[in-house]
Design an enzyme around this catalytic site. Sequence first.
Site, mmCIF file in Angstrom:
data_model
loop_
_atom_site.group_PDB
_atom_site.id
_atom_site.type_symbol
_atom_site.label_atom_id
_atom_site.label_comp_id
_atom_site.label_asym_id
_atom_site.label_seq_id
_atom_site.Cartn_x
_atom_site.Cartn_y
_atom_site.Cartn_z
ATOM 1 N N LEU A 12 -12.557 16.119 48.356
ATOM 2 C CA LEU A 12 -12.793 16.922 49.553
ATOM 3 C C LEU A 12 -14.131 17.658 49.514
ATOM 4 O O LEU A 12 -14.580 18.087 48.457
ATOM 5 C CB LEU A 12 -11.656 17.942 49.713
ATOM 6 C CG LEU A 12 -10.257 17.322 49.760
ATOM 7 C CD1 LEU A 12 -9.214 18.422 49.957
ATOM 8 C CD2 LEU A 12 -10.123 16.275 50.848
ATOM 9 N N HIS A 26 -14.022 18.360 55.186
ATOM 10 C CA HIS A 26 -12.546 18.375 55.193
ATOM 11 C C HIS A 26 -12.006 19.791 55.383
ATOM 12 O O HIS A 26 -11.037 19.996 56.118
ATOM 13 C CB HIS A 26 -12.003 17.829 53.863
ATOM 14 C CG HIS A 26 -12.338 16.396 53.593
ATOM 15 N ND1 HIS A 26 -13.264 16.002 52.655
ATOM 16 C CD2 HIS A 26 -11.858 15.254 54.146
ATOM 17 C CE1 HIS A 26 -13.342 14.682 52.637
ATOM 18 N NE2 HIS A 26 -12.508 14.202 53.529
ATOM 19 N N GLN A 73 -6.948 -0.297 53.149
ATOM 20 C CA GLN A 73 -8.139 -0.274 53.993
ATOM 21 C C GLN A 73 -9.410 -0.627 53.229
ATOM 22 O O GLN A 73 -10.505 -0.481 53.772
ATOM 23 C CB GLN A 73 -8.272 1.078 54.703
ATOM 24 C CG GLN A 73 -8.632 2.253 53.818
ATOM 25 C CD GLN A 73 -8.477 3.576 54.554
ATOM 26 O OE1 GLN A 73 -7.368 4.020 54.837
ATOM 27 N NE2 GLN A 73 -9.570 4.237 54.871
ATOM 28 N N GLY A 77 -12.088 13.825 61.718
ATOM 29 C CA GLY A 77 -13.514 14.086 61.892
ATOM 30 C C GLY A 77 -14.153 13.034 62.787
ATOM 31 O O GLY A 77 -13.781 11.852 62.760
ATOM 32 N N LEU A 82 -21.878 14.877 55.938
ATOM 33 C CA LEU A 82 -21.121 15.001 54.695
ATOM 34 C C LEU A 82 -20.134 13.838 54.580
ATOM 35 O O LEU A 82 -19.503 13.461 55.559
ATOM 36 C CB LEU A 82 -20.365 16.335 54.650
ATOM 37 C CG LEU A 82 -21.205 17.603 54.662
ATOM 38 C CD1 LEU A 82 -20.336 18.829 54.343
ATOM 39 C CD2 LEU A 82 -22.380 17.528 53.696
ATOM 40 N N SER A 83 -20.056 13.286 53.386
ATOM 41 C CA SER A 83 -19.164 12.154 53.132
ATOM 42 C C SER A 83 -18.825 12.130 51.657
ATOM 43 O O SER A 83 -19.671 12.457 50.811
ATOM 44 C CB SER A 83 -19.879 10.845 53.505
ATOM 45 O OG SER A 83 -19.243 9.740 52.897
HETATM 46 O O1 PAF Z 1 -10.773 8.950 57.081
HETATM 47 C C1 PAF Z 1 -10.111 8.810 56.036
HETATM 48 O O2 PAF Z 1 -10.270 9.541 55.058
HETATM 49 C C2 PAF Z 1 -9.069 7.698 55.953
HETATM 50 O O3 PAF Z 1 -9.484 6.580 56.666
HETATM 51 C C3 PAF Z 1 -7.676 8.155 56.402
HETATM 52 C C4 PAF Z 1 -7.649 8.541 57.867
HETATM 53 C C5 PAF Z 1 -7.208 9.333 55.560
HETATM 54 C C6 PAF Z 1 -6.672 7.007 56.224
HETATM 55 O O4 PAF Z 1 -6.599 6.593 54.901
#
Ligand code: PAF
Length: 282
Positions: free
Chosen positions: A29, A33, A57, A148, A185-186
């Site tokens: 985070l 976040h 994903q 976000g 930010l990432s």
């Molecule tokens: O944006 C993210 O961090 C992810 O894609 C999420 C929405 C938590 C799903 O895993």
Amino acid sequence: MLIARSIAELRQHLAHSSRPAFVPTMGNLHAGHTTLIDRAKPLGDCTVASIFVNRLQFLPHEDFDSYPRTWEADCAKLEAAGCDVVFAPRETDLYPERQTVKVQADPVLGDILEGEFRPGFFTGVSTVVMKLFMSVFAGKAEGVAVFGKKDYQQLMVIRQMVRQLALPLEVMGVETCRAADGLALSSRNGYLSEAERAEAVQLSLALRELGRDALAAADALHTHLPALEAKAMAGLRQRGWQTDYLTVRRRHDLQAPQAGDALVVLGAAKLGATRLIDNFEI
Ligand code: PAF
């Protein structure tokens, strides 16, 4: 702050909530976040954050294994932000068997941009978000989920899923948090070397310039856009980036814009081994 490691524990912790406010995350985070937590807090009677790195994903060559898992630091940040419940399910709890039933995003929205360069990404996102929503909101008459705008297309895919499946919750989008130089930010910024970190802001600068060029060409946007997008991508490539897309789309469905449409500029490009995304509504 309560911690739930399973759906059953989460349901116990949320037994007295009639309107949870939920922020899904993959952990690691940062201030982006905690801003989502700040925004979520007044919207419900219990603020819940999930931390779950969702295998579904990630493509096989992507960073699922190396994605930073920073549990202690994440909990400290969530507690300081005033989060009430952290939901951190074990993989075997969220996916007790191979997930063969999936939520497929509408291909018109989900197979372009991120979906083109990361096939299956939005199916993975939609499936886990649906499972997280079912975990948090099952049995509740209402709730709110906060995402976000940095992941602009993801927000649109989730909104469409919630709308079309008539889920009893609101989806709120929150502006992207940026570093002092403008870099969005990432969690993946942590992969950048010092030199790459200094260069990284060029993606947002290129997008801002593309946005300005698009507005200047507004009357004949359709004619000029391919050349403007190609120029923006060539500029970054000359600096050593590998570009996936830098593009101007209409906001409401991310398709090619016509004169008069409200616009958004979106981009994804790789700097060294790190893939960054960003966007601006213009
Ligand atoms: O944006 C993210 O961090 C992810 O894609 C999420 C929405 C938590 C799903 O895993």
